[in-house]
Scaffold this motif. Structure first.
Motif, mmCIF file in Angstrom:
data_model
loop_
_atom_site.group_PDB
_atom_site.id
_atom_site.type_symbol
_atom_site.label_atom_id
_atom_site.label_comp_id
_atom_site.label_asym_id
_atom_site.label_seq_id
_atom_site.Cartn_x
_atom_site.Cartn_y
_atom_site.Cartn_z
ATOM 1 N N ALA A 1 21.979 -1.235 11.953
ATOM 2 C CA ALA A 1 22.645 -1.100 13.840
ATOM 3 C C ALA A 1 24.319 -0.381 13.101
ATOM 4 C CB ALA A 1 22.933 -2.509 13.979
ATOM 5 N N VAL A 2 24.815 -0.956 12.675
ATOM 6 C CA VAL A 2 26.052 -0.001 12.341
ATOM 7 C C VAL A 2 25.958 1.511 12.537
ATOM 8 C CG1 VAL A 2 28.204 0.143 10.971
ATOM 9 C CG2 VAL A 2 27.455 -1.823 11.003
ATOM 10 N N ALA A 3 25.050 1.884 10.718
ATOM 11 C CA ALA A 3 25.010 3.052 11.421
ATOM 12 C C ALA A 3 23.951 3.774 12.370
ATOM 13 C CB ALA A 3 24.192 3.759 10.747
ATOM 14 N N TYR A 4 23.132 3.222 13.476
ATOM 15 C CA TYR A 4 22.515 3.849 14.500
ATOM 16 C C TYR A 4 24.189 4.152 15.525
ATOM 17 C CZ TYR A 4 20.686 3.250 18.930
ATOM 18 O OH TYR A 4 19.991 3.833 20.129
ATOM 19 N N VAL A 5 24.710 2.786 15.532
ATOM 20 C CA VAL A 5 26.507 2.834 17.029
ATOM 21 C C VAL A 5 27.418 4.248 15.959
ATOM 22 C CG1 VAL A 5 28.540 2.132 17.366
ATOM 23 C CG2 VAL A 5 26.079 0.197 17.112
ATOM 24 N N LEU A 6 27.498 4.932 15.464
ATOM 25 C CA LEU A 6 28.742 6.040 14.783
ATOM 26 C C LEU A 6 27.204 7.069 14.478
ATOM 27 C CD1 LEU A 6 28.858 4.356 10.295
ATOM 28 C CD2 LEU A 6 30.190 4.465 13.185
ATOM 29 N N ILE A 7 25.648 6.998 14.403
ATOM 30 C CA ILE A 7 25.518 8.239 15.042
ATOM 31 C C ILE A 7 25.149 7.903 16.638
ATOM 32 C CG2 ILE A 7 22.901 9.414 14.611
ATOM 33 C CD1 ILE A 7 22.935 7.991 12.146
ATOM 34 N N THR A 8 24.349 7.480 17.336
ATOM 35 C CA THR A 8 24.619 7.982 18.683
ATOM 36 C C THR A 8 26.030 8.289 19.475
ATOM 37 O OG1 THR A 8 24.505 5.021 18.872
ATOM 38 C CG2 THR A 8 22.784 6.544 18.506
ATOM 39 N N GLU A 9 26.742 7.263 18.809
ATOM 40 C CA GLU A 9 28.125 7.601 19.224
ATOM 41 C C GLU A 9 29.094 8.742 18.679
ATOM 42 O OE1 GLU A 9 30.237 3.964 20.430
ATOM 43 O OE2 GLU A 9 28.739 3.222 20.535
ATOM 44 N N ASN A 10 28.379 9.577 18.302
ATOM 45 C CA ASN A 10 29.090 10.678 17.581
ATOM 46 C C ASN A 10 30.274 10.287 16.616
ATOM 47 O OD1 ASN A 10 26.660 12.749 18.238
ATOM 48 N ND2 ASN A 10 27.832 12.999 20.361
ATOM 49 N N VAL B 1 23.793 -11.792 13.841
ATOM 50 C CA VAL B 1 25.326 -11.162 13.972
ATOM 51 C C VAL B 1 25.165 -10.600 15.748
ATOM 52 C CG1 VAL B 1 27.232 -9.910 13.709
ATOM 53 C CG2 VAL B 1 26.116 -11.096 11.716
ATOM 54 N N PRO B 2 26.275 -11.198 16.465
ATOM 55 C CA PRO B 2 26.105 -10.839 18.057
ATOM 56 C C PRO B 2 26.358 -9.049 17.902
ATOM 57 C CG PRO B 2 27.306 -12.255 17.642
ATOM 58 C CD PRO B 2 26.958 -12.448 16.623
ATOM 59 N N ALA B 3 25.288 -8.609 18.943
ATOM 60 C CA ALA B 3 25.280 -7.093 19.104
ATOM 61 C C ALA B 3 26.684 -6.712 19.152
ATOM 62 C CB ALA B 3 24.396 -7.032 20.589
ATOM 63 N N GLU B 4 27.605 -7.718 20.365
ATOM 64 C CA GLU B 4 28.604 -7.049 20.434
ATOM 65 C C GLU B 4 29.839 -6.954 19.477
ATOM 66 O OE1 GLU B 4 32.808 -8.762 23.075
ATOM 67 O OE2 GLU B 4 30.532 -10.183 23.261
ATOM 68 N N THR B 5 29.248 -7.955 18.680
ATOM 69 C CA THR B 5 29.730 -8.450 17.406
ATOM 70 C C THR B 5 30.065 -6.730 16.420
ATOM 71 O OG1 THR B 5 30.543 -10.832 17.853
ATOM 72 C CG2 THR B 5 31.064 -9.269 15.115
ATOM 73 N N ILE B 6 28.897 -6.427 16.312
ATOM 74 C CA ILE B 6 28.085 -5.335 15.240
ATOM 75 C C ILE B 6 28.766 -4.095 15.905
ATOM 76 C CG2 ILE B 6 26.365 -3.707 14.616
ATOM 77 C CD1 ILE B 6 24.017 -6.383 14.630
ATOM 78 N N ARG B 7 28.933 -3.565 17.179
ATOM 79 C CA ARG B 7 29.502 -2.565 17.901
ATOM 80 C C ARG B 7 30.825 -2.568 17.732
ATOM 81 N NH1 ARG B 7 25.364 -2.966 21.955
ATOM 82 N NH2 ARG B 7 24.030 -0.846 22.031
ATOM 83 N N GLY B 8 31.705 -3.727 17.775
ATOM 84 C CA GLY B 8 32.757 -3.789 17.728
ATOM 85 C C GLY B 8 33.220 -3.228 15.946
#
Length: 850
Positions: free
Chosen positions: A278-287, A330-337
């Motif tokens: 999920a961390v990688a998902y944020v890194l990839i989709t948000e460039n 782990v809350p999605a908000e925490t993962i994104r942060g």
């Protein structure tokens, strides 16, 4: 009352000080290294000796003597050069207590005729009789049952493997408890053989001086200390004090979380890979990932395969933070942060603890953590990390006193933790209830037809080293891919005390281990303490305790600091305890291969032969160090100081993969780059073979059949985790974390490391305890379909609900009904389903009032 004697304490204090001073009259101090299986082995101890007895052990004072808080007086250059006292961990101060326990084995013994294994009825015999008994039994077994009838348990024994190779009989297991998923990941992703120690992550001075963010994922450096002592944690604490944020991700609120962290993120154990994806998902989709680094240093196919999997392009399941929240809690908000902070704070030191991967399908977590560092450009740069092997700058390895290299490669027919199943499952194969292929999958078969290839020498840590000396071509004729083992005689495992206590330290059910021992016609055991495994032996060899009684040169296998230490033999061993190298060499002599096994010893004077070896080996290492600019002292001086600090010769910290990143030297992978996709695991035609990479090197932590291991880091639900179907019967997931006051089971029987400083208990969350009517300190019954143990409860909010934890390494102490009152968590273990590179040390249990 005199005014200079407030409360009347001064005379009493003075008397106490004077009495303590008298206790130390006539003492001399001796420096020694520390040898225990922590991986680091870099501490220096200052032993006080009087009349041949160690009276006390004190901290090192090579640097900054008399200074308590060294960072108050040291510069950044001092930290880079590691000019700190190499202090030990809590176990270091108890070596003299361990050497004199009532359990100390003093003489060779054999089981009394007519007694049963486990009754612990032994009689004293001479070394001559003991060695003759064992050597003759080895010959008898091979003559009667064939060359695959003698085996070793956990842990692998490089000395025994050498003996087997020269003799022409015997089989060995592969794999350790520590970091095999990481060793496999290093080879698959970076082309670095897991046992080569030729590359690794950044040293700790680099982390202190260059890192902008620290993420400790399932890692408590205050307990898992690679040496010296808690120095790694000390460097991390200083980095935090200099303003570097520290985030800890762990299902427990550990001492590391309490003392080091700015943020604690609790996570369901066994789901770490889901959060990493999920961390990688944020890194990839948000460039937010490092596109330039990925383009230059990552294999294009591997990144594309992983990207497509994470975005759900093939299976329709995007690994979003919302998806991960349902898996890992782990809350999605925490993962994104976390992902956004991670991307903005470069370089980042991310370290994933080995415990994260010591679970069902832990191979995925090892690769996913490294993949995150790769796509963010933190791989092989100052201040970054490659969270696979904690390492330091390269230095000469200490070699053993061996002669010729065996031309026979000893078959590795099982993962060492699976020696029990290699014995027990043969019944099903012979009855036609299990296929040979399934048998091999279950035990981790890793042998077969081999190409002719060079063999390397063996370093003093016992693991095969890459490019460390002369080599010969291997005779592949004995690498039989079809002949199954015929186990009848069990030798002892490894050369460290912890590894020999197989019942406590092997990752498998104790009940199954006892069944397998019953199948053996002869069992040989060696060690320093009369531990549980000794009760089931036919012959017991007493070994000396290396830290205070043996003479050796040692250097670390991993950790964040580079040095050499010397163990001078502070005191003579008690009774007739002997060096394990002498034992192997004497067995080799009786098997007719003595001088081939050990080129220094001709059977006449062991002490003189060993001294010649030590001096020769030191001169070789010291010469190479001096060529590198390291000021190595002469041999007499090294014996006194017991330390060479390699970092003194360098003016900048060290980090791995510099040739690849800075000089453009290709990795030894198929693409020459970091590979997130394994071309071997992705090729079904490779399944069932013994595996070599594109450069002809054995992939030594990959069994012939990898079961359902995917070619990319992917999330797979673990066997007997918190979401497994068996939670209906056994609702708590059991963790078996390492304790602060033991290394495996070593020091279990030292009272000074129990009581006030440690209580062996079953950790329970307050909610889980309340639901069972359990209060703190109450005896509880822990059970599953493998075994039962009884121990006190520790009721705490420092562990997540749905989890229990019993520290690894307690002695197996069964009552008449087989209930374990020592509460070794091994009584509950067993996993027939998962890929087996990972040590499978978790399971499900129920806990109830006793």
């Amino acid at each position: 009352m005199a005014p200079d004697q407030p409360n009347g304490l001064s005379p009493r204090r003075d008397a106490i000080v004077a009495e303590l001073a008298r206790l130390h009259e006539g003492e001399e101090t001796v420096y020694t290294g520390c040898r225990i299986n922590c991986g680091g082995s870099q501490c220096v101890l200052k032993a006080r000796r009087k009349n041949g007895v160690v009276t006390a052990i004190e901290p090192d004072d090579h640097y900054n003597p008399g200074v308590g808080r060294e960072d108050a007086v040291l510069s950044s250059s001092d930290f880079q050069k590691n000019r700190l006292q190499l202090r030990g961990c809590p176990m270091a101060w108890m070596w003299h207590k361990l050497g004199t326990t009532p359990d100390r084995i003093l003489y060779p013994m054999k089981r009394v005729a007519g007694s049963r294994r486990g009754e612990a009825k032994f009689e004293r015999i001479s070394w001559e009789e003991a060695l003759d008994l064992v050597a003759n039994k080895m010959k008898e077994m091979v003559e009667q049952y064939g060359p695959f009838s003698i085996l070793t348990p956990y842990a692998p024994n490089a000395r025994m493997e050498r003996l087997f190779g020269l003799w022409g009989a015997g089989i060995e297991g592969w794999g350790w408890c520590s970091m095999d998923p990481e060793r496999l990941a290093m080879h698959l992703m970076a082309g670095v053989p897991g046992w080569s120690y030729s590359e690794g992550s950044n040293d700790m001075a680099d982390t202190l001086l260059n890192t902008k963010l620290i993420v400790l994922w399932g890692y408590d450096p205050t307990t898992t200390h690679f040496g010296p002592g808690h120095q790694l944690a000390y460097y991390l604490k200083m980095a935090r004090e200099r303003g570097v944020p520290v985030i800890c991700i762990d299902p427990r609120y550990t001492a590391g979380v309490e003392t080091l962290a700015d943020q604690w993120i609790p996570i369901k154990p066994g789901t770490d890979t889901a959060m990493m994806l999920a961390v990688a998902y944020v890194l990839i989709t948000e460039n937010l990932y490092d596109k330039a680094f990925v383009h230059k240093y990552l294999d294009a196919r591997g990144f594309e395969e992983w990207r497509a999997y994470i975005l759900g392009e093939k299976d329709g399941v995007a690994r979003t933070p919302e998806w991960a929240e349902t898996v890992c809690a782990v809350p999605a908000e925490t993962i994104r942060g976390l992902a956004r902070l991670y991307a903005s704070q470069k370089p980042t030191y991310l370290w994933k603890g080995f415990g994260v991967s010591r679970k069902s399908r832990g191979e995925n977590a090892a690769r996913a953590g490294a993949a995150l560092q790769a796509i963010t450009g933190n791989w092989g740069i100052p201040g970054g990390s490659v969270p696979l092997s904690p390492r330091f700058r390269d230095k000469p390895s200490v070699m053993l006193p061996y002669g010729e290299i065996p031309r026979r490669l000893v078959p590795k027919m099982y993962r060492s933790h699976r020696w029990v199943q290699a014995v027990l499952l043969l019944d099903q194969v012979q009855a036609g209830e299990m296929s040979v292929d399934e048998y091999k999958r279950r035990i981790g078969w890793r042998t077969g037809a081999l190409p002719r290839r060079p063999l390397s020498r063996v370093w003093a840590g016992g693991a095969p080293g890459g490019g460390l000396g002369a080599s010969v071509e291997a005779d592949d004729s004995v690498q039989d891919a079809e002949t199954l083992p015929n186990p009848k005689m069990l030798m002892w495992g490894t050369y460290y005390g912890p590894g020999t206590n197989t019942i406590n330290n092997n990752v498998d059910s104790v009940e199954d281990q006892l069944k397998a021992l019953d199948r053996m016609e002869y069992v040989v055991w060696a060690g320093t303490q009369f531990a549980p495994m000794a009760r089931y032996a036919d012959v017991v060899f007493p070994l000396l305790e290396m830290t205070l009684e043996g003479r050796s040169i040692q250097t670390a296998g991993y950790g964040g600091f580079a040095n050499y230490t010397f163990l001078p033999g502070v005191v003579p061993p008690p009774g007739e305890a002997r060096d394990d190298e002498w034992v192997y060499t004497e067995l080799a002599r009786r098997l007719g291969i003595g001088e081939r096994y050990n080129r220094y010893y001709d059977g006449h004077n062991w002490d003189e032969a060993w001294e010649r070896y030590l001096q020769d080996e030191y001169q070789r290492c010291a010469g190479q160090l001096r060529q590198q600019g390291v000021p190595a002292p002469e041999w007499p001086e090294f014996q006194k100081t017991a330390l060479i600090n390699v970092e003194e010769a360098y003016d900048e910290p060290w980090h791995g993969y510099r040739d690849f990143i800075e000089r453009g030297v290709p990795l030894k992978t198929r693409s020459g780059k970091i590979e997130l996709y394994s071309y071997i695991v992705g090729d079904e035609a490779e399944r069932g073979k013994v595996h070599f990479d594109d450069h002809g090197r054995l992939i030594d932590n990959l069994p012939n059949d990898w079961r359902d291991l995917p070619p990319i880091p992917a999330y797979q639900q673990m066997y007997r985790g918190m979401d497994h179907a068996d939670v209906s019967r056994f609702p708590l997931m059991l963790l078996t974390s390492y304790p602060r006051y033991r290394n495996h089971s070593t020091f279990w029987n030292v009272p000074w490391l129990h009581g006030d400083c440690y209580r062996h208990a079953c950790w329970l969350n307050v909610a889980d305890a309340r639901a069972r009517g359990v209060v703190d300190g109450q005896l509880v019954r822990v059970s599953n379909d493998k075994g039962v143990a009884v121990l006190p409860a520790y009721v705490t909010s420092r562990i997540m609900p749905g989890i229990a934890m019993i520290h690894h390494g307690g002695y197996y102490e069964p009552d008449a009904n087989g209930v374990d009152w020592g509460a070794t968590p091994n009584v509950f273990l067993g996993d027939p389903e998962s890929p087996i590179t990972a040590p499978l040390v978790t399971t499900l249990v129920e806990v109830e009032q006793y």
